[in-house]
Design an enzyme around this catalytic site. Sequence first.
Site, PDB file in Angstrom:
ATOM      1  CG  ASP A  47       8.428   2.301   0.624  1.00  0.00           C
ATOM      2  OD1 ASP A  47       9.488   2.877   0.307  1.00  0.00           O
ATOM      3  OD2 ASP A  47       7.826   1.506  -0.140  1.00  0.00           O
ATOM      4  CG  HIS A  48       7.857   5.674  -1.985  1.00  0.00           C
ATOM      5  ND1 HIS A  48       8.644   6.415  -2.834  1.00  0.00           N
ATOM      6  CD2 HIS A  48       8.173   4.368  -2.215  1.00  0.00           C
ATOM      7  CE1 HIS A  48       9.388   5.595  -3.570  1.00  0.00           C
ATOM      8  NE2 HIS A  48       9.140   4.363  -3.199  1.00  0.00           N
ATOM      9  CG  HIS A  57       8.233   1.911  -7.519  1.00  0.00           C
ATOM     10  ND1 HIS A  57       8.347   3.275  -7.558  1.00  0.00           N
ATOM     11  CD2 HIS A  57       8.922   1.514  -6.428  1.00  0.00           C
ATOM     12  CE1 HIS A  57       9.070   3.689  -6.529  1.00  0.00           C
ATOM     13  NE2 HIS A  57       9.434   2.643  -5.828  1.00  0.00           N
ATOM     14  N   GLY A  58       7.123  -1.813  -9.652  1.00  0.00           N
ATOM     15  CA  GLY A  58       6.154  -2.681 -10.307  1.00  0.00           C
ATOM     16  C   GLY A  58       6.778  -3.836 -11.076  1.00  0.00           C
ATOM     17  CG  HIS A  85      13.147   3.198  -3.792  1.00  0.00           C
ATOM     18  ND1 HIS A  85      11.936   3.360  -3.164  1.00  0.00           N
ATOM     19  CD2 HIS A  85      14.073   3.715  -2.955  1.00  0.00           C
ATOM     20  CE1 HIS A  85      12.126   3.952  -2.003  1.00  0.00           C
ATOM     21  NE2 HIS A  85      13.411   4.185  -1.847  1.00  0.00           N
ATOM     22  CB  SER A 110      10.623  -6.689  -7.606  1.00  0.00           C
ATOM     23  OG  SER A 110      10.087  -6.625  -6.301  1.00  0.00           O
ATOM     24  CB  ILE A 123      12.214  -6.566  -2.516  1.00  0.00           C
ATOM     25  CG1 ILE A 123      13.596  -6.449  -3.194  1.00  0.00           C
ATOM     26  CG2 ILE A 123      11.441  -7.741  -3.102  1.00  0.00           C
ATOM     27  CD1 ILE A 123      14.612  -7.428  -2.710  1.00  0.00           C
ATOM     28  CG  ASP A 124       5.533  -3.978  -2.418  1.00  0.00           C
ATOM     29  OD1 ASP A 124       5.061  -5.061  -2.029  1.00  0.00           O
ATOM     30  OD2 ASP A 124       4.842  -2.948  -2.514  1.00  0.00           O
TER      31      ASP A 124
HETATM   32  P1  13P Z   1       9.416  -3.086  -6.522  1.00  0.00           P
HETATM   33  O1  13P Z   1       8.124  -2.645  -7.130  1.00  0.00           O
HETATM   34  O2  13P Z   1      10.435  -3.356  -7.563  1.00  0.00           O
HETATM   35  O3  13P Z   1       9.234  -4.249  -5.607  1.00  0.00           O
HETATM   36  O4  13P Z   1       9.987  -1.858  -5.662  1.00  0.00           O
HETATM   37  C1  13P Z   1       9.509  -1.627  -4.357  1.00  0.00           C
HETATM   38  C2  13P Z   1       9.943  -0.319  -3.807  1.00  0.00           C
HETATM   39  O5  13P Z   1      10.794   0.381  -4.329  1.00  0.00           O
HETATM   40  C3  13P Z   1       9.288   0.115  -2.571  1.00  0.00           C
HETATM   41  O6  13P Z   1       9.677   1.402  -2.188  1.00  0.00           O
HETATM   42  O1  G3H Z   2       7.092   1.874  -3.904  1.00  0.00           O
HETATM   43  C1  G3H Z   2       5.966   1.486  -3.630  1.00  0.00           C
HETATM   44  C2  G3H Z   2       5.785   0.240  -2.881  1.00  0.00           C
HETATM   45  O2  G3H Z   2       5.810  -0.865  -3.745  1.00  0.00           O
HETATM   46  C3  G3H Z   2       4.535   0.306  -2.066  1.00  0.00           C
HETATM   47  O3  G3H Z   2       3.383   0.164  -2.839  1.00  0.00           O
HETATM   48  O4  G3H Z   2       2.051   2.135  -2.147  1.00  0.00           O
HETATM   49  O5  G3H Z   2       0.973   0.153  -3.232  1.00  0.00           O
HETATM   50  O6  G3H Z   2       1.827  -0.005  -0.918  1.00  0.00           O
HETATM   51  P1  G3H Z   2       1.976   0.641  -2.243  1.00  0.00           P
HETATM   52 ZN    ZN Z   3      10.088   2.690  -3.857  1.00  0.00          ZN
END
Ligand code: 13P
Ligand code: G3H
Ligand code: ZN
Length: 317
Positions: free
Chosen positions: A81-82, A179-180, A210, A213, A254-255
């Site tokens: 991811d990213h 995000h977040g 992305h 959540s 979704i994170d």
């Molecule tokens: P959320 O912060 O909305 O869960 O998004 C996660 C995400 O895009 C991870 O790449």
């Molecule tokens: O898009 C980011 C994801 O929520 C991952 O977060 O880099 O803190 O693991 P992280």
């Molecule tokens: Zn993301």
Amino acid sequence: MIVTTKALFKHAYGHYAIGAYNINNLEQTMGLFQGNLDSQAPFIIQLSKGARAYTHKSMLEAIIKAADQVFPKAIFAVHLDHGDEATCMDCIQSGFYSSVMIDASAESLEKNIEITKRVVQAAHKQGLVVEAELGKLGGVEEHVSVSEADAHLTDPKQAEVFVKQSGCDSLACAIGTSHGAYKFAGSQGLHFDVLAEIQKRLPGFPLVMHGSSSVPEEEVARINAAGGQLRGAKGVDANQFAKAATLGVTKVNIDTDGRLVWCRVHREAFRADPTNFDLRPPGTIFIKEYAKFIAHKNTKLGSAGQLEAVRAFLAKK
Ligand code: 13P
Ligand code: G3H
Ligand code: ZN
């Protein structure tokens, strides 16, 4: 069974989206596999650069390989991811990942294409697929003027050029999410018009959402009632996933929601039993609650119940 996102996207396109869930540790892994099997869904495991550093990349790999044995019926992809270019190359060479995301969205269009193209060439050589990003994810808030807000969204014309020139296999589009836990100051700001225009220009091409959540109100209230201080948290309405899927979104990231489950379970568990110092009681509750959360999310994505159809689809190929 680890598969490529490409195969999963082919089955899902236009009908449903696949949940892409970030994990960092053993408890999340257990809950993730359990929840996806309970709901009979294919899924994508996402590992961020931060997660690879927190648990150690080899440890994460070993945990996932073990989970594959413990849950032999699971069908999933393993995705970076990213990633930056160096991390993408590391994952490509590892022989473990089935896809990587190169995120050069902060660069100019030309530079983004140039970097993505290099990653695509390396990945395709090893049989991996690549997600790239165009546009800048960010909160589209009510007080931000439209032109200012639009500046962050993916430009559909650029998306067409970007995909053709970079050779990427799927595209993360900025359509108003961020995000977040604090996504919208006012009402929901998802730009389905942008998504529809991108789909028109790139028919059949898998798109990624992305920052998806939902930040459930009830979850936030329980966290706050147990001593948390999350004020004004707001997420994406999960009822919008079905529409996004018809517009070509095949992967929904979704994170944050998983972190909220973790936070709520641990706050409530230690509040309920202040003399406890054992990690297992809250850990056991978390695994169950995370599995429940995943299964519920998959019903919203439409991926619930697709597992055996995906297995049959993969067997035919
Ligand atoms: P959320 O912060 O909305 O869960 O998004 C996660 C995400 O895009 C991870 O790449
Ligand atoms: O898009 C980011 C994801 O929520 C991952 O977060 O880099 O803190 O693991 P992280
Ligand atoms: Zn993301």
